[in-house]
Design a protein around this motif. Structure first.
Motif, PDB file in Angstrom:
ATOM      1  N   GLY A 162      68.260  50.959  72.557  1.00  0.00           N
ATOM      2  CA  GLY A 162      68.257  50.909  74.010  1.00  0.00           C
ATOM      3  C   GLY A 162      66.971  50.340  74.559  1.00  0.00           C
ATOM      4  O   GLY A 162      66.974  49.568  75.537  1.00  0.00           O
ATOM      5  N   ASP A 163      65.847  50.709  73.947  1.00  0.00           N
ATOM      6  CA  ASP A 163      64.567  50.135  74.367  1.00  0.00           C
ATOM      7  C   ASP A 163      64.549  48.629  74.152  1.00  0.00           C
ATOM      8  O   ASP A 163      64.050  47.870  74.995  1.00  0.00           O
ATOM      9  CB  ASP A 163      63.418  50.783  73.593  1.00  0.00           C
ATOM     10  N   MET A 164      65.107  48.187  73.021  1.00  0.00           N
ATOM     11  CA  MET A 164      65.164  46.753  72.751  1.00  0.00           C
ATOM     12  C   MET A 164      66.073  46.048  73.758  1.00  0.00           C
ATOM     13  O   MET A 164      65.738  44.955  74.251  1.00  0.00           O
ATOM     14  CB  MET A 164      65.669  46.505  71.331  1.00  0.00           C
ATOM     15  N   ALA A 165      67.211  46.651  74.072  1.00  0.00           N
ATOM     16  CA  ALA A 165      68.108  46.059  75.063  1.00  0.00           C
ATOM     17  C   ALA A 165      67.420  45.939  76.413  1.00  0.00           C
ATOM     18  O   ALA A 165      67.599  44.941  77.133  1.00  0.00           O
ATOM     19  CB  ALA A 165      69.381  46.899  75.186  1.00  0.00           C
ATOM     20  N   GLY A 166      66.603  46.932  76.757  1.00  0.00           N
ATOM     21  CA  GLY A 166      65.853  46.863  78.007  1.00  0.00           C
ATOM     22  C   GLY A 166      64.858  45.718  78.021  1.00  0.00           C
ATOM     23  O   GLY A 166      64.710  45.026  79.036  1.00  0.00           O
ATOM     24  N   GLU A 167      64.186  45.505  76.905  1.00  0.00           N
ATOM     25  CA  GLU A 167      63.223  44.405  76.829  1.00  0.00           C
ATOM     26  C   GLU A 167      63.940  43.049  76.917  1.00  0.00           C
ATOM     27  O   GLU A 167      63.526  42.157  77.664  1.00  0.00           O
ATOM     28  CB  GLU A 167      62.423  44.492  75.526  1.00  0.00           C
ATOM     29  N   ILE A 168      65.015  42.910  76.165  1.00  0.00           N
ATOM     30  CA  ILE A 168      65.738  41.632  76.163  1.00  0.00           C
ATOM     31  C   ILE A 168      66.357  41.369  77.533  1.00  0.00           C
ATOM     32  O   ILE A 168      66.278  40.259  78.069  1.00  0.00           O
ATOM     33  CB  ILE A 168      66.824  41.635  75.068  1.00  0.00           C
ATOM     34  N   GLY A 169      66.979  42.385  78.118  1.00  0.00           N
ATOM     35  CA  GLY A 169      67.637  42.208  79.405  1.00  0.00           C
ATOM     36  C   GLY A 169      66.692  41.911  80.543  1.00  0.00           C
ATOM     37  O   GLY A 169      67.100  41.353  81.570  1.00  0.00           O
ATOM     38  N   ASN A 170      65.420  42.263  80.358  1.00  0.00           N
ATOM     39  CA  ASN A 170      64.406  41.979  81.373  1.00  0.00           C
ATOM     40  C   ASN A 170      63.465  40.845  80.951  1.00  0.00           C
ATOM     41  O   ASN A 170      62.336  40.747  81.431  1.00  0.00           O
ATOM     42  CB  ASN A 170      63.613  43.250  81.683  1.00  0.00           C
ATOM     43  N   ASN A 171      63.972  40.003  80.048  1.00  0.00           N
ATOM     44  CA  ASN A 171      63.275  38.768  79.641  1.00  0.00           C
ATOM     45  C   ASN A 171      61.926  39.017  78.986  1.00  0.00           C
ATOM     46  O   ASN A 171      60.998  38.223  79.132  1.00  0.00           O
ATOM     47  CB  ASN A 171      63.111  37.829  80.850  1.00  0.00           C
ATOM     48  N   ARG A 172      61.816  40.118  78.245  1.00  0.00           N
ATOM     49  CA  ARG A 172      60.587  40.399  77.499  1.00  0.00           C
ATOM     50  C   ARG A 172      60.857  40.522  76.002  1.00  0.00           C
ATOM     51  O   ARG A 172      59.981  40.927  75.244  1.00  0.00           O
ATOM     52  CB  ARG A 172      59.945  41.695  78.001  1.00  0.00           C
ATOM     53  N   GLY A 173      62.066  40.208  75.578  1.00  0.00           N
ATOM     54  CA  GLY A 173      62.459  40.470  74.201  1.00  0.00           C
ATOM     55  C   GLY A 173      62.277  39.297  73.270  1.00  0.00           C
ATOM     56  O   GLY A 173      61.866  38.199  73.679  1.00  0.00           O
ATOM     57  N   PRO A 174      62.606  39.495  71.992  1.00  0.00           N
ATOM     58  CA  PRO A 174      62.425  38.458  70.968  1.00  0.00           C
ATOM     59  C   PRO A 174      63.517  37.403  70.974  1.00  0.00           C
ATOM     60  O   PRO A 174      63.394  36.387  70.297  1.00  0.00           O
ATOM     61  CB  PRO A 174      62.440  39.258  69.661  1.00  0.00           C
ATOM     62  N   VAL A 175      64.617  37.639  71.709  1.00  0.00           N
ATOM     63  CA  VAL A 175      65.713  36.668  71.803  1.00  0.00           C
ATOM     64  C   VAL A 175      66.157  36.594  73.264  1.00  0.00           C
ATOM     65  O   VAL A 175      65.970  37.545  74.027  1.00  0.00           O
ATOM     66  CB  VAL A 175      66.908  37.044  70.900  1.00  0.00           C
ATOM     67  N   PRO A 176      66.755  35.489  73.672  1.00  0.00           N
ATOM     68  CA  PRO A 176      67.269  35.397  75.044  1.00  0.00           C
ATOM     69  C   PRO A 176      68.442  36.351  75.253  1.00  0.00           C
ATOM     70  O   PRO A 176      69.198  36.645  74.330  1.00  0.00           O
ATOM     71  CB  PRO A 176      67.727  33.936  75.156  1.00  0.00           C
TER      72      PRO A 176
END
Length: 311
Positions: A162-176
């Motif tokens: 869930g933390d990773m999904a939050g990062e990705i969904g807010n454009n801070r993650g390792p993948v688009p």
């Protein structure tokens, strides 16, 4: 003084529930079943995979005591009764590896507490898992830019996912974000009823344990040292919000903790019994109608994969 002791007693009960994450024997694998998908946008046409890349990677993050740091992510053996084996095994058997890569997060998956002082702290275990999940996503996307991803996690693994999904969904993650087909979180300790979609279960009124215990996070350090109750995810799931599915059994205090500590005292018997509820997602047919949660996720993931691969 009496009020302080009452609050501390409630904290002990809640902390013991959190400590129990993943520490149960689960049943054998259940067969997969159909379930509706929530597809993301198709990969952009300019992204192309080189030979040897899978179309989809499924990443699974087990719960506490269901993984080890040196486990094989492609053939996990750390805990033969890990809940998510009921998801990863059917998908591995159904899809050829050149189409679908199934990867299980290898991390320490421990939770230091007053009864297990030699274990890694929850904060350190969770951080290790997050970094390893992040690295796998980054490296896979770098090598295979057109590969799409399906993420799932249970308990401590659901918090990490869930933390990773939050990062990705807010454009801070390792993948688009457009590379994520869907996310399935089982018993997320940071669950909020208005974030993502709660699938199936009726009667969920509470919230994740990390949120319920956040106001008194400092007080529980004597019971679970190194376990920071961080509260809600500040930005939610962002762009991925409509692709995140939450699964929570009523009275599972990891994801259905009462927001009012006073209610916890009234529900003391429910709190004690919550460990059993948390251990039964592989057999509990009442969370989603007609199937268990792993069966539902297998069907849901199958639909996403088939739509992505054009089947």
């Amino acid at each position: 003084m009496k009020k302080v002791l009452t609050i501390l007693a409630v904290l002990v009960l809640l902390a013991l529930i959190v400590v129990g994450v993943g520490n149960w024997l689960l049943t054998n694998d259940q067969p997969g079943g159909p379930g509706p998908g929530k597809p993301a946008a198709p990969p952009s046409p300019e992204a192309q995979n080189p030979p040897g890349c899978a179309d989809v990677e499924v990443l699974a993050a087990p719960g506490t005591w269901e993984s080890k740091a040196d486990d094989d992510p492609l053939a996990p053996r750390a805990n033969p009764r890990s809940l998510l084996l009921n998801v990863t095994r059917p998908l591995t058997e159904e899809f050829p590896k050149e189409k679908v890569k199934v990867w299980t997060l290898p991390y320490t998956a421990q939770f230091r507490n007053i009864n297990a002082r030699g274990e890694m702290t929850y904060d350190d275990s969770r951080n290790q898992g997050f970094k390893r999940l992040e690295n796998e996503l980054r490296e896979m996307h770098k090598a295979c830019p057109a590969t799409s991803f399906v993420l799932t996690g249970f308990s401590q693994g659901a918090v990490i996912t869930g933390d990773m999904a939050g990062e990705i969904g807010n454009n801070r993650g390792p993948v688009p974000a457009d590379r994520i087909l869907g996310v399935a979180l089982i018993a997320d300790g940071r669950q909020e009823l208005d974030k993502g979609t709660l699938v199936g279960a009726k009667g969920i009124r509470g919230t994740g344990a990390e949120i319920a215990l956040n106001p008194v996070s400092g007080l529980i350090q004597t019971i679970v040292p190194g376990a920071t109750m961080r509260g809600p995810r500040p930005d939610g799931f962002g762009e991925l919000n409509d692709r995140v599915n939450n699964f929570c059994a009523p009275a599972d205090l990891i994801c259905d903790a009462p927001g009012d500590l006073g209610n916890a005292l009234v529900r003391a018997k429910d709190l004690v019994a919550a460990n059993a509820v948390h251990s039964q997602y592989a057999t509990n047919g009442a969370v989603v109608d007609g199937k268990t949660v792993p069966e539902y996720i297998v069907g849901w993931a199958r639909d996403l994969i088939n739509e992505r691969t054009g089947k």
